[in-house]
Design a protein around this motif. Structure first.
Motif, PDB file in Angstrom:
ATOM      1  N   GLU A   1      97.697  92.881 107.393  1.00  0.00           N
ATOM      2  CA  GLU A   1      97.238  92.661 105.974  1.00  0.00           C
ATOM      3  C   GLU A   1      96.129  91.753 105.816  1.00  0.00           C
ATOM      4  O   GLU A   1      95.122  91.903 104.895  1.00  0.00           O
ATOM      5  N   VAL A   2      95.998  90.645 106.689  1.00  0.00           N
ATOM      6  CA  VAL A   2      94.981  89.689 106.650  1.00  0.00           C
ATOM      7  C   VAL A   2      93.812  90.302 107.039  1.00  0.00           C
ATOM      8  O   VAL A   2      92.491  89.947 106.613  1.00  0.00           O
ATOM      9  N   LEU A   3      93.703  91.455 108.005  1.00  0.00           N
ATOM     10  CA  LEU A   3      92.398  91.801 108.698  1.00  0.00           C
ATOM     11  C   LEU A   3      92.042  92.829 107.594  1.00  0.00           C
ATOM     12  O   LEU A   3      90.712  93.074 107.672  1.00  0.00           O
ATOM     13  N   ALA A   4      92.765  93.348 106.704  1.00  0.00           N
ATOM     14  CA  ALA A   4      92.492  94.415 105.813  1.00  0.00           C
ATOM     15  C   ALA A   4      91.762  93.645 104.401  1.00  0.00           C
ATOM     16  O   ALA A   4      91.709  94.304 103.535  1.00  0.00           O
ATOM     17  N   ALA A   5      91.937  92.376 104.463  1.00  0.00           N
ATOM     18  CA  ALA A   5      91.546  91.547 103.296  1.00  0.00           C
ATOM     19  C   ALA A   5      90.098  91.790 102.840  1.00  0.00           C
ATOM     20  O   ALA A   5      89.212  92.097 103.766  1.00  0.00           O
ATOM     21  N   PRO A   6      89.775  91.938 101.585  1.00  0.00           N
ATOM     22  CA  PRO A   6      88.455  92.483 101.017  1.00  0.00           C
ATOM     23  C   PRO A   6      87.363  91.392 101.712  1.00  0.00           C
ATOM     24  O   PRO A   6      86.165  91.926 101.895  1.00  0.00           O
ATOM     25  N   ASP A   7      87.711  90.044 101.883  1.00  0.00           N
ATOM     26  CA  ASP A   7      86.684  89.280 102.291  1.00  0.00           C
ATOM     27  C   ASP A   7      86.570  88.827 103.604  1.00  0.00           C
ATOM     28  O   ASP A   7      85.663  88.376 104.567  1.00  0.00           O
ATOM     29  N   ARG A   8      87.317  89.945 104.475  1.00  0.00           N
ATOM     30  CA  ARG A   8      87.388  89.693 106.184  1.00  0.00           C
ATOM     31  C   ARG A   8      85.993  90.422 106.548  1.00  0.00           C
ATOM     32  O   ARG A   8      85.586  91.616 106.199  1.00  0.00           O
ATOM     33  N   ALA A   9      85.414  89.779 107.488  1.00  0.00           N
ATOM     34  CA  ALA A   9      84.367  90.453 108.260  1.00  0.00           C
ATOM     35  C   ALA A   9      84.726  91.558 109.098  1.00  0.00           C
ATOM     36  O   ALA A   9      85.665  91.903 109.208  1.00  0.00           O
ATOM     37  N   PRO A  10      83.714  92.434 109.176  1.00  0.00           N
ATOM     38  CA  PRO A  10      83.992  93.781 109.811  1.00  0.00           C
ATOM     39  C   PRO A  10      84.896  93.606 111.148  1.00  0.00           C
ATOM     40  O   PRO A  10      84.329  92.794 112.080  1.00  0.00           O
ATOM     41  N   PHE A  11      85.887  94.463 111.280  1.00  0.00           N
ATOM     42  CA  PHE A  11      86.705  94.192 112.643  1.00  0.00           C
ATOM     43  C   PHE A  11      86.525  95.533 113.073  1.00  0.00           C
ATOM     44  O   PHE A  11      86.521  96.678 112.852  1.00  0.00           O
ATOM     45  N   SER A  12      86.376  95.534 114.526  1.00  0.00           N
ATOM     46  CA  SER A  12      85.854  96.682 115.338  1.00  0.00           C
ATOM     47  C   SER A  12      86.749  97.183 116.456  1.00  0.00           C
ATOM     48  O   SER A  12      86.974  98.246 116.550  1.00  0.00           O
ATOM     49  N   LEU A  13      87.390  96.207 116.996  1.00  0.00           N
ATOM     50  CA  LEU A  13      88.489  96.628 118.211  1.00  0.00           C
ATOM     51  C   LEU A  13      89.799  95.979 117.986  1.00  0.00           C
ATOM     52  O   LEU A  13      89.642  94.718 117.883  1.00  0.00           O
ATOM     53  N   LEU A  14      90.715  96.811 118.298  1.00  0.00           N
ATOM     54  CA  LEU A  14      92.048  96.180 118.511  1.00  0.00           C
ATOM     55  C   LEU A  14      92.764  96.926 119.610  1.00  0.00           C
ATOM     56  O   LEU A  14      93.004  98.025 119.479  1.00  0.00           O
TER      57      LEU A  14
ATOM     58  N   PRO B 253      86.240 101.291 108.431  1.00  0.00           N
ATOM     59  CA  PRO B 253      85.966 102.486 108.976  1.00  0.00           C
ATOM     60  C   PRO B 253      85.588 102.603 110.425  1.00  0.00           C
ATOM     61  O   PRO B 253      85.805 103.736 111.087  1.00  0.00           O
ATOM     62  N   GLY B 254      84.875 101.735 110.780  1.00  0.00           N
ATOM     63  CA  GLY B 254      84.543 101.539 112.217  1.00  0.00           C
ATOM     64  C   GLY B 254      85.395 101.147 113.142  1.00  0.00           C
ATOM     65  O   GLY B 254      85.173 101.096 114.483  1.00  0.00           O
ATOM     66  N   LEU B 255      86.558 100.923 112.900  1.00  0.00           N
ATOM     67  CA  LEU B 255      87.663 100.391 113.612  1.00  0.00           C
ATOM     68  C   LEU B 255      88.122 101.352 114.754  1.00  0.00           C
ATOM     69  O   LEU B 255      88.625 102.417 114.517  1.00  0.00           O
ATOM     70  N   ALA B 256      88.257 100.757 116.031  1.00  0.00           N
ATOM     71  CA  ALA B 256      88.862 101.603 117.107  1.00  0.00           C
ATOM     72  C   ALA B 256      90.005 100.941 117.689  1.00  0.00           C
ATOM     73  O   ALA B 256      89.994  99.578 117.841  1.00  0.00           O
TER      74      ALA B 256
END
Length: 373
Positions: free
Chosen positions: A208-221, A249-252
């Motif tokens: 949920e923290v990673l999906a927050a609106p103000d979160r910077a783009p997240f690319s890899l988990l 959308p670019g998360l892998a």
């Protein structure tokens, strides 16, 4: 022919970048021009050091005048050998006192796995770096075979606000990094875009923290499921993965499933909405079901599949289904014998395939991948 000392410093620096530490030290003794080039920042910006290949006693003395120039370090050592581990520890401790400090650190262990309680000296040195290297952006501990814990993660959170990538998904039998420490890390490092963890370290709240609106783009988990704590971890709901995927959308997502994970836990880990790009299966239970699940739900995202299991007609059928449904595959590596139709399916349906390990008969190990021209 131009005399060596008359070559431009930038040309010498480009050459010295490819030399080992002993060769750089020898070059620095040729003349003043070579000494200046061998110790300039361009030579040391990205540095690879092996504590086993270099002569004992020469690493730190030679590096003393160059430590401030090292921005990205890849350090190899053998933790079961005390001299190698000691050199690595001394070098990391010295780097902790440098200004402005490291931007990237990757530690790689070679040789035999050390005793269970070994590695405290190395981890203390990593702590020291994380407490002083305010500019640290990349920290890779995947090849560090020691138990990582909350204390280290919290030190990173307090000392490295500019962090962009952190890999804690190492090969250990014990996972001591709790979800609470990961949450503090995410809050303290808002620019973090790449994270590698054991499954038990991740929580619904973290997604949920990673999906927050103000979160910077997240690319890899990158998630590793290899210890008892991972098998007991509560499931992460599909709705949370869907929200995270919508936000980034670019998360892998890369997933490693090891034998410690029982068959009933696999269905709790793999969720339809996970954007799985790489799936590594080394299960003691049902592998066929996991391959079929990937074929059904990861057709748009899966790039790499690795399977370590026993050969069967059911596995061959599931691999053929995967080939037909996942045209974006770039690598498929199956470490058991498959029937010819499996190879034909991947060659026919996966135009982006770059390498594969699909053996039609048993061969001596190690099996080498085949590159697609």
């Amino acid at each position: 022919m131009t005399e060596p000392e008359q070559l431009p410093e930038e040309v010498l620096a480009l050459i010295f970048c490819h030399l080992s530490l002993p060769d750089r030290a020898a070059a620095a003794r040729v003349c003043r021009a070579w000494a200046a080039a061998a110790t300039c920042s361009a030579v040391w910006h990205d540095t690879n050091i092996s504590c086993d290949c270099e002569r004992e006693g020469m690493v730190l003395p030679y590096l003393s005048s160059c430590l401030d120039h090292i921005h990205n370090l890849r350090l190899e050592f053998e933790p079961s050998r005390k001299p190698s581990r000691q050199v690595a520890t001394e070098l990391l401790t010295a780097l902790a006192g440098c200004t402005p400090g490291l931007r990237g650190l990757c530690l790689e262990c070679r040789g035999e796995k050390p005793l269970f309680d070994a590695g405290r000296d190395v981890l203390d040195a990593v702590h020291a770096i994380c407490s002083t290297a305010r500019a640290l952006r990349h920290l890779d501990l995947r090849c560090l075979p020691f138990t990582l814990d909350d204390t280290l993660v919290l030190q990173v959170a307090r000392g490295c606000p500019e962090l962009r990538s952190l890999f804690l998904n190492n090969c250990t039998l014990v996972n001591s990094v709790g979800p609470g420490a990961v949450l503090e890390l995410l809050e303290a490092c808002p620019r973090l875009c790449t994270l590698g963890l054991h499954l038990a370290s991740l929580s619904h709240t973290a997604l949920e923290v990673l999906a927050a609106p103000d979160r910077a783009p997240f690319s890899l988990l990158a998630l590793r499921c290899a210890c008892p704590e991972d098998a007991r971890a509560p499931p992460l709901p599909n709705e949370a993965w869907a929200a995270l995927r919508h936000r980034h959308p670019g998360l892998a997502v890369e997933v490693e499933l090891e034998p410690a994970l029982p068959a009933e836990s696999v269905t709790r880990v793999l969720q339809p909405a996970m954007p799985v790009a790489a799936l590594h299966l080394c299960l003691s239970g049902d592998t066929v079901g996991s391959v079929r699940f990937a074929a059904l739900y990861y057709a748009a995202t899966l790039h790499v599949l690795e399977v370590r299991t026993t050969a069967s007609a059911e596995l061959d059928a599931s691999l053929e289904l995967l080939a037909a449904r996942c045209p974006g595959l770039r690598g498929v590596h199956c470490f058991c014998v498959v029937r010819p139709s499996v190879l034909h399916a991947f060659r026919a349906h996966c135009p982006r395939l770059r390498s594969y390990t699909l053996k039609l008969r048993r061969e001596p190990h190690p099996w080498r991948p085949t590159l697609v021209e």
